[in-house]
Structure formats: structure tokens, C-alpha cells
Scaffold this motif. Structure first.
Motif, mmCIF file in Angstrom:
data_model
loop_
_atom_site.group_PDB
_atom_site.id
_atom_site.type_symbol
_atom_site.label_atom_id
_atom_site.label_comp_id
_atom_site.label_asym_id
_atom_site.label_seq_id
_atom_site.Cartn_x
_atom_site.Cartn_y
_atom_site.Cartn_z
ATOM 1 N N CYS A 1 -7.903 -1.349 -0.777
ATOM 2 C CA CYS A 1 -7.952 -0.602 0.481
ATOM 3 C C CYS A 1 -8.765 0.696 0.337
ATOM 4 O O CYS A 1 -9.039 1.371 1.323
ATOM 5 N N CYS B 1 -1.821 2.548 -5.001
ATOM 6 C CA CYS B 1 -1.032 1.615 -4.189
ATOM 7 C C CYS B 1 -0.212 0.681 -5.078
ATOM 8 O O CYS B 1 -0.628 0.332 -6.185
ATOM 9 N N HIS C 1 0.816 -1.221 0.000
ATOM 10 C CA HIS C 1 0.000 0.000 0.000
ATOM 11 C C HIS C 1 0.850 1.271 0.000
ATOM 12 O O HIS C 1 0.369 2.345 0.348
ATOM 13 N N CYS D 1 -7.141 0.677 -5.392
ATOM 14 C CA CYS D 1 -6.713 -0.456 -4.560
ATOM 15 C C CYS D 1 -7.886 -1.022 -3.755
ATOM 16 O O CYS D 1 -8.871 -0.324 -3.508
#
Ligand SMILES: [Zn+2]
Length: 385
Positions: A251, A256, A239, A249
């Protein structure tokens, strides 16, 4: 502290390969004679170890060779990742008794998650024909933001488990199976496996890198495992922000490292770029792209060179920060002959000054698919056994 002594003595018995004596255990552990005697006696009493045979009588007291009673305990380790779930059963000597891998069940909520998990463990126990009554502990390595203190999985992007899901994995597994359990990140478990059993075992400063669906790393610094926590992630190179990368991503952020270089991301990018172009193959997964690159396909090479450049930025940072003596790779994208793996190594040579690379062992894990499951078994053993 007595638990630690027990583990140290057991490790010395294991290392003795059936020939350990109280004297050799004293030498190996540096523990006092009285402590060794007391611990050995208690291990003999609960049949964790046994005195192998009467040594031939000579002068003085015969030294009874001590050995592990391998069948006296059964350990379970799981590795729950974005692509697959794996389970490993070992005996007391960490010998592999049974291993199984299944495709990761789609995440549809907490209850279904635990139903799948329990069924996976139960059906594996049944299929292995091992004695479930001997099961002493369950270690769970999860590709997730996992809290090692509470055993709660806060989120697991690659499994579709969003932040705040807070799955009480340890508590539920302990309740279901009636044995102590522990939860740690897959990467931390991988590093501990390498430190204890790998090709660079015992190396006090060691970094592991997983190149798979996610790109992750873990660090052992001065013989201490740096344990990742949800609010204090360690080694999460996947990340890191890579300038120029616009990919979204799991996330939630853009740019990332693993949003480009992760196996699933690579396949998605390849599909997006080339699916309407009949002149180029539709690469189904990162492995197919890697093979195409190795065969000289220029588009695959361009894609993987970019991925390797991303990976190398993260890995070079770890090398600069921790100066490891060993760098051990694992994961589906780490293949000795693979295009990506070798492109990463070439990049690292360029990025990391020679004097910082000197003497550093670089290798792919020898522990295979069961690396993290084995590592988390060892961690659970040190905690509970
Ligand atoms: Zn991310």
C-alpha cells in the motif's frame, strides 16, 4: 421489494429440498398467503421452479411439492486474488458445477487485464461444456479496493494494480457478456459465503479472517454485511500499523501487519534474512516456512511467532469491536495442523479476555477454495435474480 420476496420464496423452496409447499413457504418466510401464491405462480410460469408431482389425493386440495428447476440458470463467480484467479459456475441451487484456478496473470495495464479476464471466463465456459446461454449473472470478488456501487476497482496492491488505476470491471464484464455483474471485495464475499452456506450459516454476528498473501477480514454485524468501499475500508486489518515493524507494504506505507505476516512478505523476509546462510534452507514460500516451523526449525518458529503476534493483534481488535459468535478463517495460511494458524489461536487466547471468547465458534472454512466465488455469486443473485 418484490425482488426480495422472490429471493425469500426461492430460498424457502431450496430449503424444502423438493418438498416445499405454499404452506411451508408461508411458514418459513412469514409472508402472507396471497403474496406466496402470486410469487410461486410467477416462478412456475418462468420455469424457475416446478411442481414435482401430483401428491396422493386425500382430503382437500393436494399440496404440490415444489422444487427448483436447477438447470434453468447458470451463475458465475470469480475470485481475483494476488496469487490466483478462480472461477466457479453453479446452478440455481448454488451447487458447484465447475471450478478452475489459474495463476494470477502479471498486471501490465488495463487492456491486458481485461483481455486476460475475458479469456479466463470464456475458456472456462467452453471447458465446462455448460450452456453459456443460461448464464444469468457474473459476480466478481476482487482482492482490491473495489467500489461496489460503480463496480470500479480503484487499486489492487497484491495484483500490482496501483491506486488510481480505476478499472471499470463491472461495466466491461457486462458489456462483454451481456449479463448483470457486480464487484465486491474478496473478504466481503467470503463473509457472505459463510453467512449463507458455511459451518456457521445464519450466525448474525460473524467475522471472517483471510490469512494469505494479504491479511484481511470482513464483518457481518446483526445479520448485515459491512461492505467495504475504497474510501471507507472495513475490516482491513492487514494495514494496521504494528509498532516495531519496518517492512514496506504494497500500500506504500511501512509497518503494516500484512507487510510482515502476509504470505509473500514472510517468504521475502525469510529470503533476506537467510539467503546468505548456507546452514539454513531457503524457504520458497509461506507454506514451506510453516512446515519447517512445525518440524521444529527455530528460525521458522521465530518468524511465524512474530507473524502470529501481528495477526492476533488485528483479529483481537475485531473481536473486541464486534463480539462475533463465529470467527471463520480461510486463506492459504489457515491450515488445521499449520504452525502459524495454531500460533494465532494461542495468541488470541492470551489477548482476548475469556468472557469475550466464551461461546465463540472458531473454525477454518468448510467451503474451500471457492469460498469467495460462491459468496459473490450469492450476492449477485440477491441483487439481480
Ligand atoms: Zn499496507
Amino acid at each position: 421489494m418484490s425482488d426480495r420476496i422472490r429471493i425469500r420464496v426461492l430460498d424457502a423452496v431450496r430449503a424444502g429440498r423438493g418438498e416445499a409447499t405454499k404452506k411451508s413457504i408461508e411458514n418459513a418466510t412469514g409472508l402472507a398467503c396471497a403474496t406466496v401464491c402470486k410469487t410461486v405462480d410467477s416462478l412456475l410460469a418462468d420455469r424457475t421452479i416446478f411442481a414435482r408431482r401430483e401428491a396422493p389425493s386425500g382430503r382437500g386440495r393436494p399440496a404440490l411439492p415444489l422444487a427448483l428447476n436447477l438447470d434453468s440458470a447458470l451463475f458465475a463467480g470469480l475470485d481475483l486474488g494476488g496469487e490466483s484467479w478462480r472461477i466457479l459456475f453453479t446452478d440455481l441451487g448454488f451447487n458447484r458445477l465447475y471450478y478452475r484456478k489459474i495463476a494470477t496473470p502479471p498486471y501490465t495495464g488495463k487492456e491486458a487485464f481485461f483481455r486476460h479476464l475475458f479469456a479466463f471466463i470464456r475458456s472456462s465456459l467452453a471447458e465446462s461444456r455448460l450452456d453459456a446461454a443460461k448464464l444469468r449473472l457474473i459476480g466478481l470478488a476482487v482482492s482490491a479496493n473495489a467500489d461496489p456501487d460503480t463496480g470500479v476497482v480503484v487499486s489492487a496492491g497484491n495484483m500490482g494494480i496501483r491506486w488510481g488505476a480505476n478499472l471499470p470491471v463491472r461495466a466491461e464484464v457486462e458489456r462483454e457478456f451481456g449479463v448483470p455483474a457486480c464487484v465486491i471485495t474478496t473478504q466481503a464475499a467470503a463473509a457472505w459465503a459463510e453467512y449463507k452456506f458455511g459451518t456457521a450459516a445464519g450466525t448474525g454476528d460473524l467475522v471472517t479472517v483471510g490469512l494469505g498473501v494479504g491479511i484481511g477480514a470482513a464483518i457481518i454485524a446483526q445479520h448485515q454485511l459491512i461492505v467495504s468501499r475504497p474510501d471507507r475500508p472495513a475490516g482491513y486489518i492487514g494495514h494496521l500499523y504494528i509498532p516495531g515493524n519496518r517492512e514496506l507494504c504494497v500500500c506504500g506505507y511501512r509497518g503494516c501487519l500484512e507487510a510482515f505476516a502476509g504470505a509473500r512478505s514472510l517468504a521475502a523476509i525469510a529470503r533476506r534474512r537467510h539467503e546468505n546462510d548456507p546452514a539454513y534452507p531457503l524457504w520458497q514460500n509461506a507454506a514451506a516456512i510453516d512446515l519447517a516451523a512445525a518440524a521444529g526449525d527455530r528460525r521458522a518458529i521465530a518468524l511465524l511467532n512474530r507473524a502470529a503476534a501481528c495477526d492476533a493483534v488485528g483479529i483481537a481488535g475485531l473481536i473486541q469491536m464486534y463480539q462475533p459468535d463465529a470467527l471463520i478463517f480461510s486463506g492459504g495460511q489457515s491450515r488445521e495442523e499449520g504452525y502459524l494458524y495454531n500460533a494465532v489461536l494461542r495468541r488470541l487466547k492470551r489477548l482476548v479476555p475469556e468472557d469475550r471468547r466464551r461461546g465463540m465458534k472458531i473454525a477454518i472454512t468448510t467451503l474451500g477454495d471457492a469460498q469467495s466465488a460462491l459468496g459473490v455469486i450469492r450476492l449477485a443473485y440477491e441483487k439481480f435474480f
